[in-house]
Scaffold this active site. Structure first.
Site, mmCIF file in Angstrom:
data_model
loop_
_atom_site.group_PDB
_atom_site.id
_atom_site.type_symbol
_atom_site.label_atom_id
_atom_site.label_comp_id
_atom_site.label_asym_id
_atom_site.label_seq_id
_atom_site.Cartn_x
_atom_site.Cartn_y
_atom_site.Cartn_z
ATOM 1 N N SER A 13 0.851 -1.194 0.000
ATOM 2 C CA SER A 13 0.000 0.000 0.000
ATOM 3 C C SER A 13 0.890 1.248 0.000
ATOM 4 C CB SER A 13 -0.869 -0.050 1.263
ATOM 5 O OG SER A 13 -1.530 1.171 1.485
ATOM 6 N N SER A 136 9.806 10.234 8.994
ATOM 7 C CA SER A 136 8.717 11.210 8.853
ATOM 8 C C SER A 136 9.228 12.556 9.368
ATOM 9 C CB SER A 136 7.534 10.743 9.712
ATOM 10 O OG SER A 136 6.577 11.760 9.851
ATOM 11 N N TYR A 149 4.007 7.741 17.621
ATOM 12 C CA TYR A 149 4.520 7.853 16.243
ATOM 13 C C TYR A 149 5.829 8.640 16.230
ATOM 14 C CZ TYR A 149 4.363 8.504 11.161
ATOM 15 O OH TYR A 149 4.664 8.498 9.814
ATOM 16 N N LYS A 153 9.699 7.290 15.332
ATOM 17 C CA LYS A 153 10.482 7.829 14.210
ATOM 18 C C LYS A 153 11.771 8.514 14.701
ATOM 19 C CE LYS A 153 7.577 6.583 10.926
ATOM 20 N NZ LYS A 153 7.904 5.507 9.976
HETATM 21 N N1 LIG Z 1 1.525 8.872 4.335
HETATM 22 C C1 LIG Z 1 2.139 9.824 5.009
HETATM 23 O O1 LIG Z 1 1.611 10.954 5.138
HETATM 24 C C2 LIG Z 1 3.489 9.551 5.592
HETATM 25 C C3 LIG Z 1 4.260 10.648 5.988
HETATM 26 C C4 LIG Z 1 5.502 10.429 6.548
HETATM 27 C C5 LIG Z 1 5.983 9.141 6.684
HETATM 28 N N2 LIG Z 1 5.221 8.088 6.298
HETATM 29 C C6 LIG Z 1 5.757 6.726 6.498
HETATM 30 O O2 LIG Z 1 5.715 6.015 5.291
HETATM 31 C C7 LIG Z 1 5.668 4.619 5.571
HETATM 32 C C8 LIG Z 1 4.602 3.975 4.701
HETATM 33 O O3 LIG Z 1 3.333 4.477 5.079
HETATM 34 P P1 LIG Z 1 2.145 4.750 4.060
HETATM 35 O O4 LIG Z 1 1.753 6.140 4.255
HETATM 36 O O5 LIG Z 1 2.463 4.265 2.711
HETATM 37 O O6 LIG Z 1 0.995 3.845 4.771
HETATM 38 P P2 LIG Z 1 0.048 2.702 4.263
HETATM 39 O O7 LIG Z 1 -0.593 3.057 2.965
HETATM 40 O O8 LIG Z 1 -0.845 2.426 5.422
HETATM 41 O O9 LIG Z 1 1.024 1.454 4.037
HETATM 42 C C9 LIG Z 1 1.658 0.820 5.122
HETATM 43 C C10 LIG Z 1 2.271 -0.493 4.652
HETATM 44 O O10 LIG Z 1 2.951 -1.089 5.767
HETATM 45 C C11 LIG Z 1 2.465 -2.430 5.942
HETATM 46 N N3 LIG Z 1 2.556 -2.787 7.348
HETATM 47 C C12 LIG Z 1 1.965 -2.162 8.419
HETATM 48 N N4 LIG Z 1 2.280 -2.807 9.541
HETATM 49 C C13 LIG Z 1 3.085 -3.849 9.195
HETATM 50 C C14 LIG Z 1 3.733 -4.889 9.915
HETATM 51 N N5 LIG Z 1 3.601 -5.002 11.247
HETATM 52 N N6 LIG Z 1 4.486 -5.778 9.243
HETATM 53 C C15 LIG Z 1 4.590 -5.698 7.894
HETATM 54 N N7 LIG Z 1 4.021 -4.749 7.155
HETATM 55 C C16 LIG Z 1 3.252 -3.842 7.799
HETATM 56 C C17 LIG Z 1 1.033 -2.391 5.398
HETATM 57 O O11 LIG Z 1 0.592 -3.673 4.997
HETATM 58 P P3 LIG Z 1 -0.303 -4.632 5.949
HETATM 59 O O12 LIG Z 1 -1.232 -3.750 6.736
HETATM 60 O O13 LIG Z 1 -1.005 -5.537 4.992
HETATM 61 O O14 LIG Z 1 0.672 -5.376 6.816
HETATM 62 C C18 LIG Z 1 1.233 -1.495 4.174
HETATM 63 O O15 LIG Z 1 1.768 -2.245 3.101
HETATM 64 C C19 LIG Z 1 5.394 4.497 7.075
HETATM 65 O O16 LIG Z 1 6.589 4.139 7.747
HETATM 66 C C20 LIG Z 1 4.959 5.890 7.473
HETATM 67 O O17 LIG Z 1 5.253 6.188 8.807
HETATM 68 C C21 LIG Z 1 3.983 8.257 5.752
#
Ligand SMILES: NC(=O)c1ccc[n+]([C@@H]2O[C@H](COP(=O)([O-])OP(=O)(O)OC[C@H]3O[C@@H](n4cnc5c(N)ncnc54)[C@H](OP(=O)(O)O)[C@@H]3O)[C@@H](O)[C@H]2O)c1
Length: 266
Positions: A13, A136, A149, A153
């Site tokens: 995702s 982040s 969170y 981080k």
């Molecule tokens: N989106 C933002 O605004 C943002 C901003 C700054 C940083 N980030 C960082 O970017 C990264 C990706 O986030 P995203 O925004 O792309 O979120 P997302 O769309 O919710 O995707 C998260 C991914 O991590 C997997 N995941 C969650 N828990 C897991 C676990 N225990 N073991 C294995 N896989 C796991 C999920 O798959 P399953 O649930 O199927 O396991 C999914 O594939 C994160 O580290 C987040 O902190 C995001």
């Protein structure tokens, strides 16, 4: 990227999925993990590439991480690039939150990074490769209602900075990436004070940076062997102001998050 082996945690995702697709387009062999076999199968179907390898693994479990990394090395022979991307978020005031929420955040965001890096490092060292952590802006600046969170981080960045420095002369690169608000599923799955998914996003996801644009910037930064990557104008400004005027930023950040729909800040 041609013929490199790229491992991405949480590749089903958002940013992880976009990174997997961009790496495949760049000619890499890509191994991803996630907790749910259905979403991994959906990714396989959507991408339809012989160079994509999927594994069920929960990064909060050390044994899952060890098995995942060992399977990748035994199947693909090596790891060039590890992207520790799997992560979850939260939204609750510390005074209300069940402590199990903070533990889950640390287990996935911080310990997941430590476990995967530990088992992949020998191969990355042998290949003079790269370790990436998707952190982040919350890893530079503590955010209200996100104690778990931000803590996870900050811990991730401290771990990666130490790792980077102790490997300064080994030929590997260690980098952390700080996306700003990015369109994804993360705010839907963010945990509330009881540890349940809040199931809706308070932001207009369509107006945020796209996961594809983040992935593009991350791959460029990996190729240039950069130290850090901070994304979005708002993110860059927040990191700068938190260094120059941390007290001023307390008020700005509080007011920003107070305005979010459903904010627990009063
Ligand atoms: N989106 C933002 O605004 C943002 C901003 C700054 C940083 N980030 C960082 O970017 C990264 C990706 O986030 P995203 O925004 O792309 O979120 P997302 O769309 O919710 O995707 C998260 C991914 O991590 C997997 N995941 C969650 N828990 C897991 C676990 N225990 N073991 C294995 N896989 C796991 C999920 O798959 P399953 O649930 O199927 O396991 C999914 O594939 C994160 O580290 C987040 O902190 C995001």
């Amino acid at each position: 990227m041609q013929d490199k082996v790229v491992v991405i945690t949480g590749g089903t995702s958002g940013i992880g999925k976009a990174l997997a697709i961009a790496s495949l387009h760049a000619g890499a062999k890509v191994a991803v993990c996630g907790r749910k076999s259905e979403t991994l199968q959906a990714l396989e179907k959507e991408v339809a590439s012989d160079n994509l390898y999927t594994y069920t693994a929960d990064v909060s479990k050390e044994d899952d991480c060890k098995y995942f990394i060992e399977q990748v090395i035994s199947r693909l022979g090596k790891i060039d690039i590890l992207i520790n991307n799997a992560g979850i978020s939260m939204r609750a005031l510390f005074r209300d939150v069940d402590l199990s929420v903070l533990r889950q955040l640390m287990d996935i965001n911080f310990w997941g990074t430590v476990y995967c890096t530990k088992y992949a490092l020998p191969s990355i060292l042998a290949n003079k490769g790269t370790v990436v952590g998707v952190s982040s802006i919350a890893g530079y600046r503590g955010l209200p209602a996100r104690t778990g969170y931000s803590s996870s981080k900050f811990a991730m960045q401290g771990f990666l900075e130490s790792l980077r420095t102790e490997n300064l002369h080994t030929g590997i690169n260690v980098m952390w990436v700080c996306p700003g608000f990015t369109s994804s599923n993360i705010r839907n799955t963010a945990l509330n004070e009881e540890g349940r998914s809040q199931s809706e996003t308070p932001l207009d996801e369509g107006k945020l940076m796209s996961a594809e644009a983040v992935a593009d910037a991350v791959l460029k930064a990996i190729n240039k062997r950069k130290r850090t990557l901070v994304l979005t104008g708002q993110g860059k400004l927040t990191v700068l102001l938190s260094k120059l005027f941390p007290g001023l930023l307390d008020g700005i950040v509080y007011n920003h998050f107070k305005k979010e729909p459903g904010s627990p800040l009063k």
